[in-house]
Design a protein around this motif. Structure first.
Motif, short mmCIF file in Angstrom:
data_model
loop_
_atom_site.label_atom_id
_atom_site.label_comp_id
_atom_site.label_asym_id
_atom_site.label_seq_id
_atom_site.Cartn_x
_atom_site.Cartn_y
_atom_site.Cartn_z
N LEU A 186 44.71 35.99 34.53
CA LEU A 186 44.93 36.27 35.95
C LEU A 186 43.52 36.77 36.48
CD1 LEU A 186 48.35 37.68 36.11
CD2 LEU A 186 47.59 35.60 36.96
N LEU A 187 42.95 37.65 35.81
CA LEU A 187 41.77 38.58 36.01
C LEU A 187 40.65 37.51 36.29
CD1 LEU A 187 41.94 41.71 33.89
CD2 LEU A 187 41.70 41.60 36.40
N VAL A 190 40.85 35.58 39.55
CA VAL A 190 40.26 36.41 40.56
C VAL A 190 38.86 36.76 40.57
CG1 VAL A 190 40.62 38.96 41.43
CG2 VAL A 190 42.57 37.86 40.61
N GLY A 193 37.70 32.48 40.19
CA GLY A 193 38.21 31.46 41.04
C GLY A 193 38.37 30.09 40.36
N SER A 195 40.59 28.04 37.38
CA SER A 195 41.96 27.80 36.71
C SER A 195 41.88 26.85 35.60
CB SER A 195 42.97 27.75 37.82
OG SER A 195 42.92 26.49 38.28
#
Length: 211
Positions: A186-187, A190, A193, A195
């Protein structure tokens, strides 16, 4: 007689040479003891330096399917031995108490998942602004390193080497690595950007097996 005087002079010179040799041996002995004491005190750093030297001399030993089989010897055997030795030296009561040190545990958690990612991302940003450093993959790697908790084995070994709290180190090492399976990706999303798709179940299974 001249012969006697010459013999006395030679014996005096020989005695002086022997005294100089004894002094050199004493200095060498003291130096050896100092070096030995430093190496014994800093055994962990000495071992790491030795490992780096051996890896530079014979890097093939650390590769997959190499004579050492690091995918098994390091991942399971070495980590298992560290946990075993740590468990033998710890009392179960101390390990349970370490879970109640909420201030220390909160500090550790914030350091790993807040301060460290921000610090490494800031460093990446500053390096990205410079003209002499433009390797994007390496810059992203700095952020990846920053969002990951350190390995369980290294945390325990470093805590022991520095005379820290073994129980608290073991608890936080295990906790941050379990939470990191969810928080670290998740970090990365964030901060970078980017995935991707990974098997969370496989990651959890590998971590549980290691623990």
């Amino acid at each position: 007689t001249p012969q006697s005087e010459q013999l006395v002079a030679e014996l005096t010179a020989l005695r002086a040479s022997l005294a100089a040799v004894e002094a050199d041996l004493a200095v060498s002995g003291n130096s050896f003891r100092v070096v030995k004491r430093v190496l014994m005190k800093q055994w962990f750093l000495s071992g790491m330096l030795l490992a780096v030297i051996l890896a530079a001399i014979y890097p093939e030993a650390g590769r997959n399917q190499a004579p050492l089989y690091p995918q098994y010897s390091v991942k399971y055997i070495a980590v298992g031995l560290i946990f075993l030795l740590s468990g033998l030296s710890l009392k179960t009561r101390e390990l349970g108490k370490s879970a109640l040190y909420w201030k220390y545990n909160l500090y550790f958690f914030v350091w790993v998942f807040v301060f460290s990612p921000i610090a490494w991302f800031a460093l990446r940003y500053l390096l990205d602004l410079s003209d002499w450093f433009s390797n994007e993959d390496l810059l992203d790697g700095l952020v990846v390193m920053g969002v990951l908790p350190s390995t369980i084995s290294s945390q325990i070994v470093l805590a022991k080497a520095m005379g820290g709290n073994d129980a608290a180190s073991l608890f936080n090492a295990t906790f941050t690595n379990l939470v990191g399976v969810i928080l670290s990706p998740l970090l990365l999303v964030v901060l970078l950007g980017n995935s991707g798709s990974v098997s969370a179940s496989k990651l959890l299974l590998d971590l549980v097996i290691s623990i």
